[in-house]
Design a protein around this motif. Sequence first.
Motif, short mmCIF file in Angstrom:
data_model
loop_
_atom_site.label_atom_id
_atom_site.label_comp_id
_atom_site.label_asym_id
_atom_site.label_seq_id
_atom_site.Cartn_x
_atom_site.Cartn_y
_atom_site.Cartn_z
N LEU A 1 0.74 -1.28 0.10
CA LEU A 1 -0.05 -0.04 0.01
C LEU A 1 0.70 1.29 0.19
N SER A 2 2.04 1.22 0.68
CA SER A 2 3.16 2.37 0.68
C SER A 2 3.47 2.74 -0.55
N GLN A 3 3.27 1.64 -1.60
CA GLN A 3 3.72 2.45 -3.11
C GLN A 3 2.89 3.49 -3.69
N SER B 1 -0.93 8.58 -3.32
CA SER B 1 -2.14 9.10 -2.85
C SER B 1 -2.38 8.73 -1.43
N LEU B 2 -2.23 7.36 -1.39
CA LEU B 2 -2.75 6.88 0.02
C LEU B 2 -1.64 7.50 1.11
N LEU C 1 -5.69 8.27 5.90
CA LEU C 1 -5.57 6.93 6.33
C LEU C 1 -4.06 6.31 6.60
N TRP C 2 -2.99 7.14 6.32
CA TRP C 2 -1.50 6.85 6.16
C TRP C 2 -1.15 6.84 7.65
N PRO C 3 -1.40 7.71 8.78
CA PRO C 3 -1.01 7.38 10.20
C PRO C 3 -1.30 5.92 10.57
N TYR C 4 -2.61 5.42 10.04
CA TYR C 4 -2.72 3.85 10.46
C TYR C 4 -1.96 2.98 9.55
#
Lengths: 267, 237
Positions: free
Chosen positions: B73-75, B78-79, B84-87
């Motif tokens: 997901l870190s790729q 936008s995410l 949501l990124w802190p999670y």
Amino acid sequence: MTIAPSSALAMPVLRVADLKKSFGALEVLKGVSLEAHKGEVISILGASGSGKSTLLRCINLLEVPSAGRIVVGNEEIKLKQGAGGRMKPADARQVGRIRSRLGMVFQSFNLWAHLTILENVIEAPIYVQRRPRAEAVEEARALLEKVGLADKLNHYPAHLSGGQQQRAAITRALAMRPDILLFDEPTSALDPELVGEVLAVMRSLAAEGMTMLIVTHEIQFAREVSNRVIFLRDGLVEVEGTPEEVFGQIRSESFRRFLGASARGHS
Amino acid sequence: MLAFMLDTVWQLLGGVPLTLSLTAFAVANGFVIALALVLMRSSPLLIWPARLYVFLFRSVPLLVLIFLVYYGLSQFSSLRASFLWPYLREPYWCAIIALSLNTSAYSSEIIRGGFQAIPRGQIEAATATGMPRFTLLRRILLPLAIRQALPAYCSEIILLLKATSLVSIITLMEITGIAHRIIASTYRPFEVFICAGAIYLTMNFAITRIFLAVEYRLSPHLRPAPDAPAPQREASA
């Protein structure tokens, strides 16, 4: 003397007109009409496959009729054409309302296995009719006592004999204070020695003036208890009348054969 | 050696809260999602996404799923920019997401089996009273389905608890993670894994007992009647 217009008293509790039901290409009901007035006991006889259970199941929409009209009290069940041309109920709330006025007793009892007998009886009064629990419990106790199950309140269905389960199931239907009770072969799944106790309960209900529609194989019972007997054959009413008329002068050859076969089956 | 093992057990016990919280979160999420998936199956339209979901998350190995969520997901930038990124950058939440996806797919099949086992007549009896659909679900269908599904669902929770050991691979220091660390400094894998195994065993024993107790409580209807002699059935047969 003029004929008085039919008064409210004479209005049937249930009217079925030209009811048809097909399963795929098989037409099980080909246009059945019947009327039940308050306090009437109507027995529906017929060989298996004659459509008698389907007729009963159509009345409370466990099966949706393909055509025809069903009027309960003064309310006609609204049906509409669904996708693919099949009929379906137009108004789910109306169906719920009407079903709660029709008590259904099944051949295989169908008590809810995870609830005690008392819980089975109070379930619909509380969660469908929204009656207070205390009142529902009190009424359920009285009804269960009447059918001889006062000592089985906290038993589970699996702990009861077939006859006791069916008496509990009848009580469950009664607890809704229905306008009509529909019986779908209520004694057909019972051992012969247990049939009597269920018929006794039904007999006393009839005596109390309960309106009942009974699909049955118990010819003797139908003869003694019913106001009217209907013999279905191939999805049509073949014979209809009072027990005296129906059993007195048997004109229909197929009804004669049916009675003969039933008598042999019971001997 | 005994002293070493006691010490090891003591250290490993530090990982139990993490193991349990991962399991609890995943079970809770999994149950809710599973129930939704089962309900979706009664709709001609929603049945397809439900089937696809189950097919997908039951087919992908859990380890691959964990990697996909944690590294994959870190790729997406936008995410990374989203709230949501802190999670999603936390291995803890990634682990819970992966475990939840996995167990919800299995649980939904277990619950579906429970629903299918409900005798048709009991549903008809409820329908015939005019019971509305939601009441029918809440009062009749779910209680019957859950009772039916309980034994298999207990197995699923045990499987899930053991599966949490996989998340040590994304740096989470639960029981297995701590075990690895101890081994790295002591080179005594046998004793350490015996200790870890014993802890898993104890937890699963507890889960089994809990489920047995719940099952017992929920199924008085399957036991003999209180006033009936036990061998009644054979007598009448």
